[in-house]
Structure formats: structure tokens, C-alpha cells
Write a protein that holds these residues in place. Structure first.
Motif, mmCIF file in Angstrom:
data_model
loop_
_atom_site.group_PDB
_atom_site.id
_atom_site.type_symbol
_atom_site.label_atom_id
_atom_site.label_comp_id
_atom_site.label_asym_id
_atom_site.label_seq_id
_atom_site.Cartn_x
_atom_site.Cartn_y
_atom_site.Cartn_z
ATOM 1 N N GLU A 347 0.580 -1.231 0.238
ATOM 2 C CA GLU A 347 -0.112 -0.101 -0.339
ATOM 3 C C GLU A 347 0.434 1.308 0.280
ATOM 4 O O GLU A 347 0.607 2.473 0.485
ATOM 5 C CB GLU A 347 -0.610 -0.094 1.726
ATOM 6 N N VAL A 348 2.227 1.524 -0.408
ATOM 7 C CA VAL A 348 2.915 2.568 -0.175
ATOM 8 C C VAL A 348 2.418 3.295 -1.594
ATOM 9 O O VAL A 348 2.324 4.760 -0.253
ATOM 10 C CB VAL A 348 4.641 1.812 -1.079
ATOM 11 N N GLY A 349 1.625 3.656 -2.146
ATOM 12 C CA GLY A 349 1.938 5.025 -3.116
ATOM 13 C C GLY A 349 0.546 4.733 -2.247
ATOM 14 O O GLY A 349 0.024 6.474 -1.548
ATOM 15 N N ARG A 350 -0.884 4.580 -0.980
ATOM 16 C CA ARG A 350 -1.620 5.335 -0.381
ATOM 17 C C ARG A 350 -1.050 5.723 0.641
ATOM 18 O O ARG A 350 -1.264 6.577 0.843
ATOM 19 C CB ARG A 350 -2.609 4.043 -0.625
ATOM 20 N N ALA A 351 -0.495 5.063 1.275
ATOM 21 C CA ALA A 351 0.494 5.644 2.377
ATOM 22 C C ALA A 351 1.131 6.580 2.217
ATOM 23 O O ALA A 351 0.939 7.506 3.034
ATOM 24 C CB ALA A 351 1.242 5.044 3.186
ATOM 25 N N LEU A 352 1.776 6.508 1.047
ATOM 26 C CA LEU A 352 2.337 8.330 0.692
ATOM 27 C C LEU A 352 1.754 9.301 0.552
ATOM 28 O O LEU A 352 2.004 10.368 1.078
ATOM 29 C CB LEU A 352 3.332 8.179 -0.042
ATOM 30 N N GLY A 364 17.501 1.744 -4.787
ATOM 31 C CA GLY A 364 17.819 -0.449 -5.250
ATOM 32 C C GLY A 364 16.136 -0.416 -5.656
ATOM 33 O O GLY A 364 15.795 -1.514 -5.055
ATOM 34 N N SER A 365 15.643 0.397 -5.830
ATOM 35 C CA SER A 365 13.921 0.164 -5.427
ATOM 36 C C SER A 365 13.449 1.191 -7.364
ATOM 37 O O SER A 365 13.492 2.219 -6.912
ATOM 38 C CB SER A 365 12.943 0.352 -4.091
ATOM 39 N N ASN A 366 12.763 0.516 -7.902
ATOM 40 C CA ASN A 366 11.548 1.185 -8.744
ATOM 41 C C ASN A 366 10.067 1.326 -8.427
ATOM 42 O O ASN A 366 9.850 0.919 -9.216
ATOM 43 C CB ASN A 366 12.116 0.949 -10.002
ATOM 44 N N VAL A 367 10.175 1.802 -7.260
ATOM 45 C CA VAL A 367 9.256 1.683 -6.537
ATOM 46 C C VAL A 367 7.691 2.064 -7.538
ATOM 47 O O VAL A 367 6.623 1.443 -6.922
ATOM 48 C CB VAL A 367 9.163 2.124 -4.682
ATOM 49 N N ARG A 376 -0.602 6.200 -8.428
ATOM 50 C CA ARG A 376 -1.129 7.174 -6.935
ATOM 51 C C ARG A 376 0.151 7.677 -6.538
ATOM 52 O O ARG A 376 0.900 8.277 -5.371
ATOM 53 C CB ARG A 376 -1.332 6.593 -5.910
ATOM 54 N N THR A 377 2.052 6.464 -6.418
ATOM 55 C CA THR A 377 2.782 6.452 -5.928
ATOM 56 C C THR A 377 3.787 7.946 -6.478
ATOM 57 O O THR A 377 4.067 8.423 -5.882
ATOM 58 C CB THR A 377 3.773 5.193 -6.056
ATOM 59 N N ALA A 378 3.398 7.723 -7.759
ATOM 60 C CA ALA A 378 4.036 8.800 -8.592
ATOM 61 C C ALA A 378 4.113 10.165 -7.840
ATOM 62 O O ALA A 378 5.142 10.966 -7.792
ATOM 63 C CB ALA A 378 4.365 8.323 -9.826
ATOM 64 N N GLU A 379 2.603 10.388 -7.529
ATOM 65 C CA GLU A 379 2.208 11.228 -7.291
ATOM 66 C C GLU A 379 2.496 12.277 -6.344
ATOM 67 O O GLU A 379 2.987 12.425 -5.749
ATOM 68 C CB GLU A 379 0.848 11.680 -7.695
ATOM 69 N N ALA A 380 2.758 11.289 -5.157
ATOM 70 C CA ALA A 380 2.853 11.102 -3.963
ATOM 71 C C ALA A 380 3.776 11.552 -3.850
ATOM 72 O O ALA A 380 4.766 12.872 -3.036
ATOM 73 C CB ALA A 380 2.525 9.954 -2.625
ATOM 74 N N LEU A 381 4.792 11.095 -4.407
ATOM 75 C CA LEU A 381 6.431 11.148 -4.541
ATOM 76 C C LEU A 381 7.417 12.599 -5.202
ATOM 77 O O LEU A 381 7.483 13.748 -4.485
ATOM 78 C CB LEU A 381 7.389 9.924 -5.279
#
Ligand code: SF4
Length: 639
Positions: A347-352, A364-367, A376-381
């Protein structure tokens, strides 16, 4: 040894963790398997050759890049590290939210030390995993620890049941052992939803419905209970075994069979193999990527245990082992607080999005590409106050950063890595200088630690490696010297896991699942299971740009999709999260409920399966339930 020949190791996120011999002649680098290593045995897979091409790719990032509006401004390392430290100090002083995301592309002692450094700063990191944590938690729940028989035991097996491990794409050394076992007379049966390359390794191939492994295992066990009276006794002796027995007795054979997608004769074949024994159960990692993924693994463990296959030569249940089990790191920052893990990788995108962190460090991650809900993850970052990404390429994740730091890649840095398949511990020596100004993750974090924790910076690289080896109770005293000489050491561990059926639980008993949950009903608007499986020639999103194009999806011969879309045609792959343009390709044997996608291609290049996958978490271990995603295919009218 010839000085141009360097003994090193592969640190890609692959169970085999090969010991390698690298030969450098001018600008040419060749790599082969180390024949002296008892598990590598002188051969490697094709992924390493794709990797070598990546090292010299023209699009490598060679200098620190700072975002300036829509463009990237090269800056010096001093300026970059000062900026990282300044933003980090600002975050720490305000006790604001700092998130550290380190993925499996950074494996080994030094990468674990980087995690430990962020833990010492009380940074938040995700729990669970994007990979195997449901299966790990299942095995730990059942057996009390994560173990399996030494993988070389496969060679002498009489019967191998391959529960969906794609031997043509994953772990060439497991595949070689299965081949050797077959040459020695072993019978191999594969159980799979299809779409893999396992037919070449199998005497018999049983196609099952996706997410039905637990029902297959339960149905087989129900029949073994009739064939072998000792099976009931074992099950009754297990913790919760009586509950599972009662559930099995309450379920009709027809009801179980109906969930599996296979025929009664196929289940009878499996039941007779387990009743006769000894049987190796080889577990693939796809079955634990469903919401009930933990149960899928537990039901197979229960079948293996109750039919007497645990703790014997020629038997065993093989999921994986802990790759750091010979490499303890608790000596480093012993005062570090317990890991702060308020959310899971799934749930990394939602949590961020929810937490709006001030500072995010990703290595070490192309999260964005690898975790569900990519957009959603991209937007949060992008919304974080300061996001640092350490990578060798401008990935989907790096594009969201404020600062990109150029990473040295495998063979351009040193590391010590364990394996989740065997007890070898390998020294991955630097073979090449990194391009431009690229630096190893460890040297970057060490430089940062000197700015932030002058009282306790990370130790020198060699000191970190040697101290870890010295703290290991299962490695020889001279481990570092041995590794310098031959590139690896073998950790001490019993060859048989749970000998005599005695588990690592305090009571020595097997802890059985009490029942199997029914499948989660699907929305008829999205009837197809979206299976995003591994590739043969690359790991995760480590795919060259030139190898990417319109994504392909595979469909079985009896797929209903062929009524509307012809083989080779492009189509719209639709989930509640979005649409991806794909080309439909026939698969020889994929189950009609499924559509198969080879994961890892980049969103920025027209791929990116995870932009269609919603965040869902597995029943155990905080794993990511990717395969619970349902999709549909729609014809495109501009083919
Ligand atoms: S990817 Fe796996 S099999 Fe291939 S070289 Fe690396 S460790 Fe060995």
C-alpha cells in the motif's frame, strides 16, 4: 589465479546468488559461473548477460542531477550531499515524516547496513514485501522457522511435485537439479495455471485454476487420508490439525474438486504420489501473490507434513530460506530503535499520499514501477518536500525525484550476499569502475552519515563486511580470508530441515492451518485474473529501453477473449484503475480465467502493469496480492 580473472558474485534479486568468474580484456567483460562453487557449479543464466549490456548502456546516469522545473541540472557530489543532509536535518529537527524505501535490487550486507542507518534515524520504512513475504510468513507459521532441505537433495528425489515454479525462467540451478533428478529416474509432475515453460521439465502437467492451490492440496490430502492411515495420526498430532481434519471431513470431495479446475483422475494421481512418498514439494512464488496467498502455501505444507514428507531425504517442502541467515547485522547501531513500519509495501502509494512525507530516500527500488497503483505512488513522491532517488537510470521512480544520485551497479561495487536458496555466502567484488561519477549506495550513505552522525558514521566498507562475518556463528572463523581466496564460504546448516518431522516451534509440532477460505468473488465487469509473472532475461524493471515496446499479454487456447480479438491484434487491457494498450498473443496452455503479462516494463515507455493493479494485501506477512487484480480485454478498432 590469472590477475585479469576476478572471482565475484551475482547480486541480482535471484535465489541462486551465483559465484562468478569475470574476465576483463580491455573494454570486454565476460562472466561465467564459478565451477568451484558447490551450488553454482560453473554455469549461470541469461539474465547476467542482459545485465552486462546494461552496464554500458548509453542512458546510464553519470552525475548527480537536481530537478530545476522541467529539466535536470547536473551538480557536484559535494553540493548534492550537502543538500541531502540539509533537508534531512530540517526533517529531523521538526520530527517530520521521513521515509526510507530500499528494495531488493540492493541486496547484501552493505545494503542492509544502509537500511540500518536510516533505522537509527527513526525513519519510516514499509513492512511486508513486494515479493515473497506471504509465503515466508506461511512457512514460519507452520514450521516455526524458514528452512528447507539442502537444495542439492533434489538431485536424489524420486518424485517431485512442482507447484508452479517456472523452471524455464527462475533459478536455473533448481532447474538443473530437477533435470538431473529426472535423468536419475525421478518422476516430475507440475501443477500450474499454465503459461510457463514447465512442460519441458515434467512427466505430467496438471493445469489448475488460478488461486486454487489450497483446494488442490486439500483435496489431495482428503484422499491421502483414505489411502494412508498414518496420515490421520500425524494430522491429529499437529497444532490445529484436528480442526483442519474436521474441515476436510465437512467438505465434500466434489466441492473441493470443483474449485480446482482439474479432473478427478489428476487429483487421484497426486494423492497416490503423496501417499507412496517420498515426495519433494517445490513451491513457486506465484501462489502467494493472491489475497489468500499465505493459505495456498500453508495448505501445501499441511499436505507435505501430514503425508510424512517433512524431515526426510527425498521429501521436504521448498519455499525459500532467509538470505541473511549467516550475516547478522545487529552489531551495527545497536541502539537503533525498533523499525518503524506503519504501512506495508503493498500500500506504499496510498500510504505516501496519506502521510505526505517531508523527506523520501529511495535506493535499490523502482517503486513506482514495482508497487501497485503506480500513478498514485508517482504523484505522492512528486508532492514530497524532498525526494532522493539513487539509481543508474532515469526510471519511472527517478523521474519523480527532486535529486537523482548516480548509482554504481553490480560488478561496479563490492558486496557480500547470501542466498535464499542455498547456504553459500558470496563476495561480490568490484570488477569495473562505475561510469562517470556514479558511486555505490554504501559510499553515498556513508558520506551522508558523516554529515549527520559525526558521532557514529557508518564504518569503512571493509570493516562493515568483516565485522559482519566475525559476528556470524555459522561461518568459519577465517571466512573473510577464505572469501578473498575463493570468492565464497559455505555457512554451516543441517542438510535436512525439521529432521524426523520435529519443527522449530517451542512444542516441536507442525502448526496446521485450520481451514481454507473460499475464493474472492470477481466483479463480472472484470472477469480475467491479471497474472504478472517474471521474465526470462531480466529481473524486476531492469530491462533495456531497446527491449521494450507495446506490451504483450498471453491468453490460453480456450480463453473467451478470442471470440472478440484475433491473435496478434492489439487491445485495451482495462482495470478499474486505467487502460493499457497491449498485443494479444496465444499461449499453449494458460487457464481461460487468466491473462498473463511479463512484468517490469516501464510506464514511461508504454508499459507498467502496476498502473492497473490496486493495492491489496495478502492474508499473511503483509505481502502484495498482485494476482487478485481482475481485468478485461476490449477490442481496439484502429488495429
Ligand atoms: S540471475 Fe540468478 S542464475 Fe543468473 S547469474 Fe544471477 S544469481 Fe545466477
Amino acid at each position: 589465479m590469472d590477475p585479469s580473472r576476478i572471482c565475484t558474485a551475482c547480486t541480482l534479486d535471484c535465489p541462486d546468488t551465483c559465484s562468478l568468474l569475470a574476465v576483463r580484456e580491455g573494454h570486454r567483460l565476460t562472466v561465467r559461473g564459478n565451477p568451484a562453487h558447490p551450488y553454482t557449479q560453473g554455469f549461470v543464466c541469461g539474465k547476467i548477460h542482459s545485465w552486462l549490456r546494461r552496464l554500458w548502456a548509453p542512458n546510464r546516469i553519470r552525475e548527480p542531477l537536481l530537478r530545476q522545473g522541467d529539466r535536470w541540472q547536473p551538480i557536484s557530489w559535494t553540493a548534492a550531499l550537502d543538500l541531502c543532509a540539509e533537508h534531512l536535518q530540517w526533517t529531523l529537527q521538526r520530527e517530520a515524516i521521513m521515509v526510507h524505501l530500499q528494495g531488493e535490487a540492493g541486496r547484501g550486507v552493505l545494503h542492509a547496513a544502509c537500511k540500518r542507518f536510516f533505522q537509527s534515524l527513526d525513519a519510516i520504512s514499509p513492512a511486508g514485501s513486494l515479493c515473497d513475504s506471504a509465503g515466508i510468513a506461511a512457512c514460519e507459521t507452520d514450521f516455526g522457522s524458514l528452512e528447507h532441505n539442502d537444495i542439492r537433495e533434489l538431485e536424489t528425489a524420486r518424485t517431485i511435485i512442482n507447484w508452479g515454479k517456472d523452471l524455464s525462467r527462475s533459478s536455473v540451478h533448481t532447474a538443473a537439479l530437477v533435470r538431473r533428478a529426472k535423468r536419475n529416474g525421478a518422476q516430475v509432475t507440475t501443477i500450474s495455471p499454465g503459461g510457463d515453460g514447465n512442460r519441458a521439465f515434467s512427466d505430467r502437467y496438471i493445469r489448475i485454476a488460478p488461486d486454487s492451490d489450497r483446494f488442490v492440496a486439500a483435496a489431495v490430502l482428503k484422499r491421502v487420508l483414505e489411502l494412508d492411515p498414518s496420515c490421520r495420526r500425524r494430522l491429529e498430532a499437529a497444532s490445529q490439525g484436528s480442526a483442519y481434519l474436521a474441515w476436510l471431513e465437512a467438505m465434500s470431495w466434489e466441492a473441493l474438486l470443483g474449485q480446482t479446475g482439474c479432473g478427478p483422475e489428476e487429483l487421484e494421481h497426486l494423492a497416490r504420489l503423496y501417499a507412496d512418498g517420498p515426495v519433494v514439494s517445490l513451491l513457486g512464488w506465484g501462489m502467494q501473490r493472491y489475497r489468500h496467498g499465505g493459505e495456498n502455501v500453508r495448505a501445501i505444507n499441511a499436505l507435505a507434513y501430514a503425508s510424512g514428507q517433512i524431515g526426510i531425504p527425498g521429501g521436504g517442502s521448498y519455499f525459500n530460506i532467509g538470505s541473511m541467515r549467516h550475516l547478522p547485522l545487529d552489531w551495527l547501531y545497536p541502539e537503533a530503535p525498533a523499525p518503524r513500519q506503519p504501512f506495508r509495501w503493498s500500500e506504499v502509494g496510498r500510504a505516501l499520499s496519506r502521510m505526505r512525507p517531508e523527506y523520501v530516500w529511495i535506493a535499490g527500488s523502482n517503486v513506482v514501477n514495482q508497487a501497485p497503483e503506480s500513478k498514485r505512488t508517482a504523484e505522492a513522491l512528486r508532492r514530497s518536500r524532498f525526494t532522493v532517488v539513487v539509481d543508474g537510470f532515469m526510471t519511472d521512480t527517478a523521474q519523480c525525484a527532486d535529486l537523482v544520485l548516480p548509482a554504481a551497479l553490480m560488478l561496479e561495487q563490492s558486496e557480500i550476499v547470501g542466498s535464499c536458496l542455498h547456504d553459500g555466502v558470496q563476495l561480490s567484488r568490484q570488477v569495473l569502475p562505475p561510469p562517470g561519477q556514479a558511486r555505490s549506495d554504501y559510499s553515498i550513505i556513508r558520506a551522508l552519515s558523516e554529515r549527520l552522525r559525526p558521532d557514529a558514521p557508518l564504518p569503512e566498507e571493509d570493516a562493515c563486511l568483516t565485522t559482519t562475518l566475525q559476528h556470524s556463528p555459522s561461518l568459519p572463523e577465517q571466512a573473510w580470508n577464505v572469501m578473498q581466496r575463493q570468492g565464497f564460504v559455505i555457512g554451516d546448516h543441517p542438510r535436512l530441515a525439521f529432521a524426523g518431522g520435529k519443527t522449530a516451534h517451542f512444542d516441536g509440532r507442525f502448526h496446521c492451518l485450520p481451514s481454507c477460505s473460499p475464493p474472492i468473488p470477481c466483479d463480472p465487469a472484470y472477469p480475467l485474473r491479471f497474472i504478472t509473472a517474471v521474465r526470462r532475461d531480466s529481473v524486476h524493471s531492469q530491462i533495456g529501453q531497446e527491449e521494450q515496446g507495446t506490451p504483450e499479454v498471453w491468453l490460453g487456447p480456450d480463453s473467451p477473449v478470442w471470440k472478440e480479438i484475433a491473435p496478434g491484434q492489439q487491445a485495451r487491457l482495462v482495470s478499474p484503475l486505467g487502460v493499457l494498450r497491449v498485443r494479444c498473443v496465444p499461449s499453449r496452455d494458460l487457464h481461460p480465467d487468466a491473462v498473463l503479462y511479463r512484468r517490469g516494463d516501464w510506464m514511461s515507455l508504454g508499459g507498467g502493469a502496476n498502473q492497473l493493479i490496486e493495492s491489496q494485501t495478502t492474508d499473511l506477512g503483509g505481502g502484495t496480492a498482485y494476482y487478485e487484480q481482475r481485468v478485461r480485454l476490449e477490442p481496439l478498432h484502429d488495429n
